[in-house]
Design a protein around this motif. Structure first.
Motif, PDB file in Angstrom:
ATOM      1  N   THR A   1    -108.496 -51.884 -73.101  1.00 29.25           N
ATOM      2  CA  THR A   1    -108.054 -53.115 -72.446  1.00 29.25           C
ATOM      3  C   THR A   1    -108.195 -52.927 -70.942  1.00 29.25           C
ATOM      4  O   THR A   1    -108.439 -51.816 -70.458  1.00 29.25           O
ATOM      5  CB  THR A   1    -106.587 -53.450 -72.769  1.00 29.25           C
ATOM      6  OG1 THR A   1    -105.754 -52.347 -72.364  1.00 29.25           O
ATOM      7  CG2 THR A   1    -106.392 -53.702 -74.259  1.00 29.25           C
TER       8      THR A   1
ATOM      9  N   ALA B   1    -106.102 -54.224 -67.317  1.00 27.48           N
ATOM     10  CA  ALA B   1    -105.001 -54.974 -66.705  1.00 27.48           C
ATOM     11  C   ALA B   1    -105.579 -56.065 -65.812  1.00 27.48           C
ATOM     12  O   ALA B   1    -106.752 -56.020 -65.437  1.00 27.48           O
ATOM     13  CB  ALA B   1    -104.125 -54.021 -65.897  1.00 27.48           C
TER      14      ALA B   1
ATOM     15  N   ASN C   1    -105.339 -56.412 -62.779  1.00 27.38           N
ATOM     16  CA  ASN C   1    -105.855 -55.841 -61.534  1.00 27.38           C
ATOM     17  C   ASN C   1    -107.085 -54.966 -61.759  1.00 27.38           C
ATOM     18  O   ASN C   1    -107.606 -54.355 -60.822  1.00 27.38           O
ATOM     19  CB  ASN C   1    -104.765 -55.037 -60.816  1.00 27.38           C
ATOM     20  CG  ASN C   1    -104.329 -53.795 -61.593  1.00 27.38           C
ATOM     21  OD1 ASN C   1    -104.888 -53.473 -62.646  1.00 27.38           O
ATOM     22  ND2 ASN C   1    -103.324 -53.099 -61.082  1.00 27.38           N
TER      23      ASN C   1
ATOM     24  N   THR D   1    -107.322 -52.207 -63.806  1.00 31.52           N
ATOM     25  CA  THR D   1    -107.058 -50.858 -64.312  1.00 31.52           C
ATOM     26  C   THR D   1    -107.385 -50.790 -65.801  1.00 31.52           C
ATOM     27  O   THR D   1    -106.910 -51.597 -66.591  1.00 31.52           O
ATOM     28  CB  THR D   1    -105.595 -50.452 -64.090  1.00 31.52           C
ATOM     29  OG1 THR D   1    -105.293 -50.521 -62.693  1.00 31.52           O
ATOM     30  CG2 THR D   1    -105.342 -49.028 -64.587  1.00 31.52           C
TER      31      THR D   1
ATOM     32  N   ASN E   1    -107.372 -49.288 -69.587  1.00 29.06           N
ATOM     33  CA  ASN E   1    -106.492 -48.567 -70.504  1.00 29.06           C
ATOM     34  C   ASN E   1    -107.264 -48.249 -71.769  1.00 29.06           C
ATOM     35  O   ASN E   1    -108.069 -49.052 -72.238  1.00 29.06           O
ATOM     36  CB  ASN E   1    -105.268 -49.438 -70.829  1.00 29.06           C
ATOM     37  CG  ASN E   1    -104.332 -48.775 -71.818  1.00 29.06           C
ATOM     38  OD1 ASN E   1    -104.482 -48.934 -73.024  1.00 29.06           O
ATOM     39  ND2 ASN E   1    -103.357 -48.035 -71.322  1.00 29.06           N
TER      40      ASN E   1
ATOM     41  N   ASP F   1     -98.737 -50.160 -72.770  1.00 28.43           N
ATOM     42  CA  ASP F   1     -99.647 -50.756 -71.789  1.00 28.43           C
ATOM     43  C   ASP F   1    -100.754 -51.546 -72.488  1.00 28.43           C
ATOM     44  O   ASP F   1    -101.200 -52.573 -71.976  1.00 28.43           O
ATOM     45  CB  ASP F   1    -100.270 -49.661 -70.916  1.00 28.43           C
ATOM     46  CG  ASP F   1     -99.233 -48.915 -70.093  1.00 28.43           C
ATOM     47  OD1 ASP F   1     -98.166 -49.502 -69.814  1.00 28.43           O
ATOM     48  OD2 ASP F   1     -99.485 -47.751 -69.735  1.00 28.43           O
TER      49      ASP F   1
ATOM     50  N   THR G   1     -99.274 -54.899 -73.363  1.00 29.15           N
ATOM     51  CA  THR G   1     -99.033 -55.650 -72.127  1.00 29.15           C
ATOM     52  C   THR G   1    -100.332 -56.253 -71.603  1.00 29.15           C
ATOM     53  O   THR G   1    -100.387 -57.418 -71.199  1.00 29.15           O
ATOM     54  CB  THR G   1     -98.407 -54.739 -71.057  1.00 29.15           C
ATOM     55  OG1 THR G   1     -97.124 -54.291 -71.506  1.00 29.15           O
ATOM     56  CG2 THR G   1     -98.235 -55.479 -69.737  1.00 29.15           C
ATOM     57  N   ASN G   2    -101.391 -55.450 -71.622  1.00 26.90           N
ATOM     58  CA  ASN G   2    -102.696 -55.943 -71.147  1.00 26.90           C
ATOM     59  C   ASN G   2    -103.254 -57.028 -72.066  1.00 26.90           C
ATOM     60  O   ASN G   2    -103.861 -57.995 -71.599  1.00 26.90           O
ATOM     61  CB  ASN G   2    -103.690 -54.786 -71.046  1.00 26.90           C
ATOM     62  CG  ASN G   2    -103.358 -53.816 -69.936  1.00 26.90           C
ATOM     63  OD1 ASN G   2    -102.554 -54.123 -69.053  1.00 26.90           O
ATOM     64  ND2 ASN G   2    -103.948 -52.640 -69.972  1.00 26.90           N
TER      65      ASN G   2
ATOM     66  N   ALA H   1    -101.561 -60.212 -71.238  1.00 22.80           N
ATOM     67  CA  ALA H   1    -101.915 -60.725 -69.916  1.00 22.80           C
ATOM     68  C   ALA H   1    -103.337 -61.277 -69.851  1.00 22.80           C
ATOM     69  O   ALA H   1    -103.591 -62.285 -69.168  1.00 22.80           O
ATOM     70  CB  ALA H   1    -101.741 -59.623 -68.874  1.00 22.80           C
ATOM     71  N   THR H   2    -104.268 -60.635 -70.555  1.00 18.77           N
ATOM     72  CA  THR H   2    -105.678 -61.021 -70.441  1.00 18.77           C
ATOM     73  C   THR H   2    -106.236 -61.701 -71.682  1.00 18.77           C
ATOM     74  O   THR H   2    -107.255 -62.390 -71.615  1.00 18.77           O
ATOM     75  CB  THR H   2    -106.548 -59.789 -70.144  1.00 18.77           C
ATOM     76  OG1 THR H   2    -106.527 -58.909 -71.284  1.00 18.77           O
ATOM     77  CG2 THR H   2    -106.034 -59.039 -68.918  1.00 18.77           C
TER      78      THR H   2
ATOM     79  N   PRO I   1     -98.774 -46.999 -66.078  1.00 16.66           N
ATOM     80  CA  PRO I   1     -99.721 -48.116 -66.238  1.00 16.66           C
ATOM     81  C   PRO I   1    -100.866 -48.110 -65.232  1.00 16.66           C
ATOM     82  O   PRO I   1    -101.953 -48.620 -65.526  1.00 16.66           O
ATOM     83  CB  PRO I   1     -98.841 -49.356 -66.053  1.00 16.66           C
ATOM     84  CG  PRO I   1     -97.462 -48.897 -66.380  1.00 16.66           C
ATOM     85  CD  PRO I   1     -97.393 -47.470 -65.929  1.00 16.66           C
ATOM     86  N   GLU I   2    -100.621 -47.527 -64.053  1.00 13.13           N
ATOM     87  CA  GLU I   2    -101.664 -47.544 -63.021  1.00 13.13           C
ATOM     88  C   GLU I   2    -102.730 -46.467 -63.216  1.00 13.13           C
ATOM     89  O   GLU I   2    -103.708 -46.408 -62.460  1.00 13.13           O
ATOM     90  CB  GLU I   2    -101.045 -47.402 -61.628  1.00 13.13           C
ATOM     91  CG  GLU I   2    -100.273 -46.114 -61.400  1.00 13.13           C
ATOM     92  CD  GLU I   2     -98.803 -46.234 -61.757  1.00 13.13           C
ATOM     93  OE1 GLU I   2     -98.031 -45.377 -61.273  1.00 13.13           O
ATOM     94  OE2 GLU I   2     -98.431 -47.171 -62.496  1.00 13.13           O
TER      95      GLU I   2
END
Length: 205
Positions: free
Chosen positions: A31, A33, A35, A37, A39, A70, A73-74, A77-78, A103-104
């Motif tokens: 995935t 994020a 921004n 990043t 995963n 994460d 979450t991704n 979000a996406t 997560p970063e």
């Protein structure tokens, strides 16, 4: 033997499930994020749901502290992710991506995995995976202790050598598939010796 899940511990149910639902190749799920990043995480519970339309299902566990992973979450979000097969030469890198990190952290960089751009979704592919599937999130469910994500398949990536007359040739796939890791390859499958139940089995006849 009759086994009732209500009589078992959560760990015993887990062991029974992974021992029953096999073979089960690992989904190396990628995935990104919002921004950018990247995963990457191995998911052991995944399967096909439908072929018309093509839909896959991934079952994602929470973090040890009860928080959302994460990966999930991704996805929320996406609305996108990719499923990638894992071969034995990738095993070490796959295990690195199983670690819990912030997560970063870019897990492609962490594990030394080469990403490749997908054709439709923004989530990356694993460049050297045998088969990759691009997905868009269709639904997210919470039927029990884990979260289930249904993904609509928007693209497949597979090498020409496993195709014949525009279809996957099962023999060619079997030859190539010998290298794909199943969940059983990542856990200790050498249990303590079991008692000899042959006498009991004979009496039960």
């Amino acid at each position: 033997m009759l086994i009732r899940p209500a009589d078992l511990s959560e760990r015993d149910i887990y062991e029974l499930m992974i021992g029953t639902v096999t073979p089960r190749p690992i989904s190396w799920t990628a995935t990104a994020a919002p921004n950018g990043t990247r995963n990457l995480a191995p998911i052991a519970y995944w399967s096909a749901v439908s072929h018309e339309p093509p839909i896959v299902s991934l079952t994602i566990e929470d973090r040890a502290d009860g928080g959302e992973s994460d990966t999930l979450t991704n996805m929320r979000a996406t609305g996108e992710f990719t499923v990638n097969t894992v071969s034995h030469h990738q095993a070490k890198a796959m295990l690195i991506t199983a670690r819990k990190v912030a997560p970063e952290v870019d897990e492609f960089e962490l594990a030394g995995v080469t990403p490749a751009p997908a054709a439709v979704v923004a989530a990356p592919l694993v460049a050297d995976s045998l088969i990759s599937i691009e997905c868009q999130v269709r639904d997210i469910l919470r039927p029990g202790s884990h979260t289930v994500v249904w993904g609509s398949v928007v693209a497949f990536h597979a090498p020409d050598r496993i195709f014949c007359h525009d279809r996957i040739d099962r023999q060619q796939l079997a030859d190539a598939d010998r290298d794909i890791i199943d969940i059983r390859d990542t856990i200790d499958t050498t249990p303590a010796p079991c008692p000899d139940n042959s006498d009991a089995a004979e009496k039960a006849k």
